[in-house]
Enzyme design. Sequence first.
Site, PDB file in Angstrom:
ATOM      1  N   LYS A  11       0.810  -1.213   0.000  1.00 44.40           N
ATOM      2  CA  LYS A  11       0.000   0.000   0.000  1.00 44.40           C
ATOM      3  C   LYS A  11       0.848   1.270   0.000  1.00 44.40           C
ATOM      4  O   LYS A  11       0.350   2.364   0.260  1.00 44.40           O
ATOM      5  CB  LYS A  11      -0.957  -0.020   1.185  1.00 44.40           C
ATOM      6  CG  LYS A  11      -1.908  -1.210   1.111  1.00 44.40           C
ATOM      7  CD  LYS A  11      -3.031  -1.118   2.097  1.00 44.40           C
ATOM      8  CE  LYS A  11      -3.952  -2.302   2.074  1.00 44.40           C
ATOM      9  NZ  LYS A  11      -4.442  -2.706   0.779  1.00 44.40           N
ATOM     10  N   CYS A  12       2.107   1.137  -0.341  1.00 46.44           N
ATOM     11  CA  CYS A  12       3.040   2.267  -0.385  1.00 46.44           C
ATOM     12  C   CYS A  12       2.952   2.960  -1.738  1.00 46.44           C
ATOM     13  O   CYS A  12       2.737   2.314  -2.764  1.00 46.44           O
ATOM     14  CB  CYS A  12       4.463   1.749  -0.139  1.00 46.44           C
ATOM     15  SG  CYS A  12       5.728   3.035  -0.200  1.00 46.44           S
ATOM     16  N   GLY A  13       3.149   4.261  -1.745  1.00 51.61           N
ATOM     17  CA  GLY A  13       3.185   5.007  -2.992  1.00 51.61           C
ATOM     18  C   GLY A  13       4.335   4.584  -3.899  1.00 51.61           C
ATOM     19  O   GLY A  13       4.313   4.852  -5.094  1.00 51.61           O
TER      20      GLY A  13
END
Length: 165
Positions: free
Chosen positions: A38-40
């Site tokens: 869920k990291c950019g």
Amino acid sequence: MSAVTDPRTVPFADAAGDEKTLADYGDGVILVVNVASKCGLAPQYEQLEALQRTYGDRGLTIVGFPCNQFMGQEPGSMEEILDYCATTWGVSFPIQDKIRVNGSHAAPLYKALKKTKDGAGLAGPIAWNFEKFVVLPTGEVRRFRPTVTPDDEKIVRVIEEHLPR
């Protein structure tokens, strides 16, 4: 350059919970990355997979370590993480068991890797998801911070210089 003696011998758990070391993935170049779904920076999975496909036959292995220490960006179970990696990014490289990379409960491999200085001469804690460590066949380590993409010329050059032609 590296202050780590040989990270290839430090044990960790794979996604099934079995004990492994980096040496189990061969004697070529290994790119170790702490990952988070869920990291950019998750689109780096695509670049990591491209490196694996380009250089895997020459001895490169990407090894991903899911970590939920940075703003809870890897909250899923191992099954969910593996499914996400495979279906969203087509990841074929090995993903290990979820770990901690910083603090007193950091995985032993990361305790060793964090002694390595980056290009600016800084060692110490992992800054964020997708920090990269290129482990050479000699056990020497090169460190690249999260914003240095996997396909950056600096990383590719190190990989190419240490793989057989």
